[in-house]
Design a protein around this motif. Structure first.
Motif, PDB file in Angstrom:
ATOM      1  N   TRP A   1       2.048   1.814  -3.414  1.00 30.77           N
ATOM      2  CA  TRP A   1       1.048   2.413  -4.304  1.00 30.77           C
ATOM      3  C   TRP A   1       0.909   3.888  -4.030  1.00 30.77           C
ATOM      4  O   TRP A   1       0.849   4.701  -4.937  1.00 30.77           O
ATOM      5  N   ILE A   2       0.869   4.208  -2.750  1.00 28.73           N
ATOM      6  CA  ILE A   2       0.752   5.623  -2.396  1.00 28.73           C
ATOM      7  C   ILE A   2       1.900   6.407  -3.003  1.00 28.73           C
ATOM      8  O   ILE A   2       1.745   7.526  -3.468  1.00 28.73           O
TER       9      ILE A   2
ATOM     10  N   PHE B   1      -6.011  -1.218   7.287  1.00 29.06           N
ATOM     11  CA  PHE B   1      -5.801  -0.374   6.118  1.00 29.06           C
ATOM     12  C   PHE B   1      -5.748   1.093   6.515  1.00 29.06           C
ATOM     13  O   PHE B   1      -4.899   1.851   6.042  1.00 29.06           O
ATOM     14  N   LEU B   2      -6.626   1.475   7.430  1.00 26.69           N
ATOM     15  CA  LEU B   2      -6.632   2.863   7.876  1.00 26.69           C
ATOM     16  C   LEU B   2      -5.272   3.244   8.461  1.00 26.69           C
ATOM     17  O   LEU B   2      -4.722   4.303   8.173  1.00 26.69           O
TER      18      LEU B   2
ATOM     19  N   GLY C   1       1.076   6.355   5.393  1.00 22.38           N
ATOM     20  CA  GLY C   1       1.519   6.883   4.109  1.00 22.38           C
ATOM     21  C   GLY C   1       1.252   8.365   3.955  1.00 22.38           C
ATOM     22  O   GLY C   1       1.720   8.983   3.014  1.00 22.38           O
ATOM     23  N   THR C   2       0.500   8.948   4.873  1.00 25.62           N
ATOM     24  CA  THR C   2       0.082  10.325   4.688  1.00 25.62           C
ATOM     25  C   THR C   2       0.663  11.293   5.720  1.00 25.62           C
ATOM     26  O   THR C   2       1.128  12.363   5.372  1.00 25.62           O
ATOM     27  N   LEU C   3       0.609  10.896   6.972  1.00 26.14           N
ATOM     28  CA  LEU C   3       0.861  11.886   8.015  1.00 26.14           C
ATOM     29  C   LEU C   3       2.328  11.938   8.437  1.00 26.14           C
ATOM     30  O   LEU C   3       3.016  10.926   8.409  1.00 26.14           O
TER      31      LEU C   3
ATOM     32  N   TRP D   1      -2.711   3.567   5.686  1.00 26.54           N
ATOM     33  CA  TRP D   1      -3.008   4.777   4.926  1.00 26.54           C
ATOM     34  C   TRP D   1      -2.522   6.004   5.692  1.00 26.54           C
ATOM     35  O   TRP D   1      -1.883   6.908   5.152  1.00 26.54           O
ATOM     36  N   MET D   2      -2.781   5.994   6.998  1.00 25.41           N
ATOM     37  CA  MET D   2      -2.302   7.104   7.820  1.00 25.41           C
ATOM     38  C   MET D   2      -0.796   7.205   7.771  1.00 25.41           C
ATOM     39  O   MET D   2      -0.224   8.283   7.659  1.00 25.41           O
TER      40      MET D   2
ATOM     41  N   VAL E   1       0.837  -1.193   0.000  1.00 22.89           N
ATOM     42  CA  VAL E   1       0.000   0.000   0.000  1.00 22.89           C
ATOM     43  C   VAL E   1       0.879   1.253   0.000  1.00 22.89           C
ATOM     44  O   VAL E   1       0.630   2.208  -0.741  1.00 22.89           O
TER      45      VAL E   1
END
Ligand code: SF4
Ligand code: SF4
Ligand code: SF4
Ligand code: SF4
Lengths: 176, 330, 640
Positions: free
Chosen positions: B39-40, B286-287, B293-295, B290-291, B36
């Motif tokens: 992909w990000i 997943f959350l 990969g973002t924060l 995802w976090m 993931v």
């Protein structure tokens, strides 16, 4: 309110990464897929020859002086007819950072960078390239320069017959 | 109490099943995380070992097992060896109290899909999650390394900042379900998930478990940008692997708990309960990925500030409000 | 003492200085080629232009030609002066070949530096360049006339300063040629200075031809070991090979130059066959084994022949550090004799010569250069100490009388032959110097008896005020050897061996004639040269050559000078390993790199014999020399 803008910021970030999850990856599947580097790509270094087939390198040590990681060593020597050449010349590719400063410094255009970046070795000692491995049979990127035709010391032609030279003066001549 | 041999066999089977599923899940979470994240970041991620890289976790396992087991000079030998287990084992033990499906009827026995239906399940969870931090503290301390010590100090400071709000955020759940037993809590949500009544408690719990799993944005004890690898800097081979896998078990377990407390556990329409439960757990995983990969990572003081000055008072207010509402409703 | 202002800096300089020197005294560099502090001005290159804003002259002027005067205001940065310098350099470069990469001067080239500093970076001239044919000027110096910029430094040095007459300037206009009339070796024993003094690569050292670049050199301030004058040098090494030696400035001693004997002396150090690893009975061993064997045999000698059967021998070329430890070695090995000289005559003469100097009136080379009356007595400066000859030529150039007592030698200047010292008009001279030698003549006794005649108590400082003495000793550290001999009552080896009691010798960098070794059973040698003594010895422990260690020499006037380590000991990389390149192996000690400084070996023997551990060779009376700065002018022993 700050907390709202903070939450909005986090959400924007999450949204951007979410979108990226569905993008096409930029990855190239090396070694099956290979990119063709540009001709001026800076990788494995070679020593070239002049158009007449002679070794271009005069072992002037300017490349080794320019090299920021000191990975070039050499010993100059005098050949037949006074040609200055490298008796031995080694580049330690395990140290080289492929910055290209050596090629920039070279006054004879001998040392040049090539696009061949695939120089892995199992034994680090094999990354020390000697002159035999560096010297190629060709002029590389500058096909027609021969330093000795311009230097004033003869070698490839009798003294005073080089490109920018007048015939040697006759010291004992009385003409003005 | 006298147990029926079939009961015992069932319990052992459940334990084995849980172990197998959790460990595999943790291993594949590592893989999923790498994918993931790739992909990000517009990459492909691991895709060499097996089809689509699916055997990557196996390759990683072999690699970890064959790596040198290294112990720094001056490390406290026994604590150093014990710490990784201290981090991984409590995490997996928490799963004992989580109901992961509707009760089944097998061989005339009603089988709870839960290893042990403890009447203080929620308290057990609180206790075990606090023990897990010993792994971090002792691992960092025993390594005899500055980075590791700093990492473990952060781990402890972080613990006291979020544990309180995590505990407080669960009080309304207990008030609503009127039980510490997790199966009762799940049953209480058969109609309406608690997230509907308690969105604030859910958010506080979510943030707290992110800190509990030491995930970005709360991965201060590891903080590879600042502390190399924090408390497990000096670990290598399978000992490092234990810390690593413990973290992912934590994600699974805490995801499961969040689902149990707020999203109705295994309840859900149409699909079998186990699938609902697994889906909820994976959604949380997943959350988290995802976090990550973002924060960006929070600062040490920001986390403490946030835990003590915002989350804890909010959770307290929430309890008051819930109590008031319950009293009003009768 | 005129006061002037250069680039807003107020300067006060001595009378007679030029504006260029005034600027240099406050670290304002002005490019220059023809001007040289030792040669003075010529006004040939026109590069040192400055603009005079105020004062007796105005406008663009050549700073090297213009004496500094009161009230001058000078600008070196005025656009007009800068443009002038840049254009002049561009003219000088018009005929200059395009060959820095193959020029050995590159990297240490004044022309390169000043061309860049002068702002001429890119050649605009695209026409043809004048060329020359080179000459063979001997095995030491390479000639590459195309690079000449007609600064005249070479001829000025060769003919005026050094008195050579086989090299000069020929031709006219753009064809000016600096060389010999025909091919042939340069005759002057100072010809090597052309390499240093030429601002371009016309003259380069053949030994260092195509070997290395300035930025790669291993260099350190050092002292020449080839005669007793102690000229300051900078040896240059690369890849464990001594490439060349260049002169280093020391005003009281050699000034700016050195002689060819000291300059072209690499071979001894680079010799592959010199003692490189310890040997016991012709078999190579390790340092520790050799030391053990030596201690064992010293013990055996004592058992067999009783105490006092060993002799410790130093020499005139042994550095002070080791020489000062020899008395301690003699003591701990219960040696029968401590010697600093092998032959009795040599020892006696050196000691006597040293006695004369202890009157405190020794002349430095600068004193010689500045004296107005020089007497040469029983010595041959050109042979024994060439720089002395160059110094007395400078005195003669400024009008001094040079008198030779006796005859049979050449000098690079005019001189008057006299029969005895009394015939020299010393009384009229203001600053006179008597130069005498110790080599096989009777100069020392003559001077001593003559001095006793004119000043009976001269040894106690009663020498006439205007008279100084200069002695040419046999070796670079003879002064120290004599001093230590006197202090410790050392005798010459010849005397020590006379009664046959000495059965073993430890020779520390000493050359012992074969006939002296006949009755000796056991010889151990510490040396870095392959001498006959090394060949005759049973135990050889290699020591480092002077360029491979720190050390101290005391020169002929009693000046202690420090030399520093230039390179690591070891077989030169050149010719090592596979023919094309050195091998790809890591090792902590270079091949042949086991040599240690002589004092460390001596200290090791002392420790092995039960003495104390010595970590600092200069102790006691020598302690003040520990901090001696190699770049200083040296410290006079007699002043202390
Ligand atoms: S490669 Fe070029 S710069 Fe390097 S030594 Fe050879 S000629 Fe000089
Ligand atoms: S590319 Fe850069 S690092 Fe490599 S040899 Fe050349 S100068 Fe050195
Ligand atoms: S003399 Fe100086 S400027 Fe001329 S070629 Fe040699 S290094 Fe270059
Ligand atoms: S040879 Fe050298 S010193 Fe002589 S004039 Fe030419 S540049 Fe000057």
């Amino acid at each position: 309110m700050r907390i709202l803008s903070d939450i909005a910021a986090i959400m924007t970030g999450m949204w951007i990464t979410w979108k990226h999850m569905f993008r096409r990856p930029v990855t190239v599947q090396y070694p099956e897929e290979k990119r063709q580097p540009y001709p001026r790509y800076r990788a494995r270094i070679v020593l070239t020859r002049d158009p007449d087939g002679g070794e271009r390198c005069v072992a002037c040590q300017l490349c080794s002086a320019a090299c920021p990681v000191d990975c070039i060593t050499m010993q100059s020597a005098e050949g037949d007819n006074g040609r200055r050449f490298a008796e031995w010349f080694r580049i330690n590719f395990s140290r080289c950072i492929f910055c290209g400063l050596c090629a920039e410094a070279c006054p004879t255009l001998a040392i040049q960078m090539t696009p061949d970046f695939e120089i892995c070795k199992r034994d680090v000692m094999d990354l020390i390239y000697e002159k035999e491995e560096l010297l190629i049979d060709g002029c590389g990127k500058s096909p027609d320069y021969n330093f000795y035709r311009h230097a004033g010391i003869g070698v490839t032609q009798p003294r005073g017959t080089g490109v920018e030279e007048m015939p040697p003066v006759d010291v004992r001549g009385l003409m003005p | 109490m006298i147990y029926d041999p079939i009961d015992i066999a069932l319990i052992l089977t459940k334990i084995a099943l849980v172990f197998f599923v959790i460990l595999t899940l943790a291993a594949y979470l590592v893989f999923a995380e790498r994918k993931v994240l790739a992909w990000i970041q517009d990459r492909k991620g691991p895709n060499r070992v097996g089809p689509f890289g699916l055997l990557q976790p196996l390759a990683d396992l072999i690699k970890l097992l064959t790596k040198e087991d290294f112990r720094p000079i001056g490390a406290d030998k026994w604590l150093f060896y014990l710490a990784p287990a201290m981090a991984a084992v409590p995490a997996i033990m928490i799963f004992a109290v989580i109901p992961f499906g509707a009760p089944l009827v097998l061989f005339g026995h009603t089988v709870q899909l839960q290893v042990s239906d403890l009447n203080v399940g929620l308290l057990l969870f609180m206790a075990l999650s606090s023990i897990a931090v010993y792994g971090v503290a002792l691992g960092g301390w025993a390594s005899n390394s500055k980075y590791a010590l700093l990492g473990s100090i952060r781990g402890l400071a972080q613990l006291i900042s979020y544990e309180l709000s995590m505990g407080l955020s669960l009080v309304p759940v207990v008030m609503l379900a009127r039980s510490f037993r997790l199966s009762d809590i799940v049953d209480a949500q058969s109609g309406c998930w608690f997230i509907v009544y308690q969105p604030l408690a859910f958010m506080i719990f979510l943030i707290s478990i992110a800190a509990e799993c030491k995930r970005i944005p709360f991965d201060l004890p590891e903080a590879e940008g600042e502390l190399v690898a924090g408390f497990h800097t000096e670990y290598s081979g399978m000992r490092f692997g234990l810390f690593f896998v413990g973290e992912y078990i934590n994600i699974v377990v805490l995801g499961g708990l969040a689902a149990t407390f707020f999203l109705g556990g295994w309840h859900g329409p149409f699909l079998p309960p186990v699938v609902w439960f697994a889906g909820k757990v994976l959604a949380f995983a997943f959350l988290f990925i995802w976090m990550r990969g973002t924060l960006p990572r929070l600062r040490y003081d920001q986390l403490m500030h946030f835990g003590w000055k915002i989350l804890t008072p909010l959770a307290l207010l929430n309890i008051l409000a819930t109590g008031w509402w319950l009293v009003l409703r009768g | 003492m005129p006061k002037l202002i250069i680039d807003d800096i107020a300067v006060e300089v001595a009378d007679g200085s030029t504006v260029l020197e005034a600027a240099q005294s406050v670290d304002i560099p002005i490019p220059h080629f023809c001007w040289h502090p030792a040669l003075g001005k010529a006004g040939a290159c026109r590069v040192c232009a400055v603009k005079m804003l105020e004062g007796p002259v105005k406008g663009i002027q050549m700073s090297c030609m213009l004496p500094a005067q009161e009230g001058m205001v000078v600008s070196t940065t005025d656009p007009e002066a800068v443009a002038m310098r840049r254009n002049v350099i561009e003219w000088l470069m018009i005929n200059h070949p395009h060959d820095c990469p193959v020029c050995d001067e590159g990297g240490e080239c004044q022309l390169q530096d000043f061309t860049i500093a002068g702002g001429h970076g890119i050649r605009r001239y695209t026409g043809k360049k004048r060329t020359h044919v080179n000459q063979y000027i001997g095995p030491d110096i390479e000639h590459e006339m195309n690079r000449c910029i007609q600064c005249y430094r070479c001829v000025r040095f060769y003919q005026e300063y050094a008195g050579g007459c086989d090299f000069g300037v020929m031709g006219s206009a753009g064809r000016v040629y600096y060389g010999r009339f025909q091919d042939g070796r340069l005759e002057s024993p100072f010809s090597g200075n052309l390499v240093d003094i030429c601002p371009t690569g016309v003259f380069t050292d053949k030994r260092a031809r195509f070997r290395a670049r300035y930025w790669d050199y291993d260099m350190a301030p050092s002292i020449c070991p080839h005669c007793s004058l102690g000229c300051n040098i900078t040896p240059v090494a690369r890849y464990r090979e001594l490439l060349k030696i260049v002169a280093r400035r020391n005003d009281p001693v050699n000034g700016w130059f050195i002689c060819d004997r000291g300059r072209f002396a690499n071979d001894e150090v680079n010799e592959r066959q010199r003692p490189r690893s310890p040997e016991v009975d012709g078999r190579e061993t390790t340092y520790d084994e050799a030391l053990e064997a030596l201690l064992l045999r010293v013990g055996e000698a004592e058992e067999l022949y009783g105490p006092g059967s060993m002799a410790i021998v130093g020499s005139s070329r042994l550095a002070l550090e080791a020489a000062a430890l020899l008395p301690q070695l003699a003591q701990s090995s219960a040696a029968g004799a401590l010697c600093y000289f092998t032959l009795q005559a040599e020892g006696d003469r050196t000691l006597a010569a040293y006695e004369l100097l202890s009157a405190g009136k020794s002349a430095s080379l600068n004193d010689v250069r500045e004296s107005d009356c020089i007497v040469i007595l029983d010595c041959d400066p050109l042979q024994d100490a060439p720089m002395m000859a160059l110094a007395l030529r400078q005195a003669w150039r400024s009008g001094a009388g040079v008198y030779l007592v006796g005859g049979g030698i050449e000098l690079p200047c005019e001189f008057t032959r006299v029969a005895t010292l009394d015939a020299v008009p010393l009384a009229e001279a203001k600053r006179s110097v008597i130069i005498y030698g110790t080599k096989g003549y009777n100069g020392v006794t003559t001077v001593a008896s003559w001095l006793t005649g004119i000043a009976p108590n001269f040894t106690k400082g009663g020498l006439p005020g205007n008279l100084k003495l200069a002695c040419l000793f046999p070796g670079p550290n003879s002064f120290a050897a004599a001093l230590l001999s006197r202090e410790h009552g050392a005798v010459s080896l010849e005397e020590a061996l006379a009664d046959g009691g000495i059965k073993g010798i430890i020779a520390v960098e000493a050359d012992i004639p074969e006939q002296l070794l006949e009755g000796v059973r056991f010889v151990a040698v510490l040396d870095w040269r392959k001498t006959a003594t090394v060949q005759a010895a049973q135990i050889v422990i290699p020591t480092t050559a002077w360029v491979e260690m720190d050390g101290t020499y005391i020169n002929n006037e009693g000046r202690s000078q420090r030399f520093k380590k230039v390179m690591n000991p070891g077989v030169p990389v050149k010719g090592e390993g596979p023919p094309l390149h050195p091998p790809h192996i890591h090792r902590s000690v270079a091949p042949g790199g086991e040599a240690r400084p002589a004092w460390q070996v001596v200290a090791g023997i002392i420790e092995g014999l039960g003495g104390e551990r010595i970590t600092e060779p200069l102790s006691g009376q020598w302690e003040y020399l520990r901090e001696l700065d190699a770049e200083s002018r040296g410290v006079m022993i007699n002043d202390l």
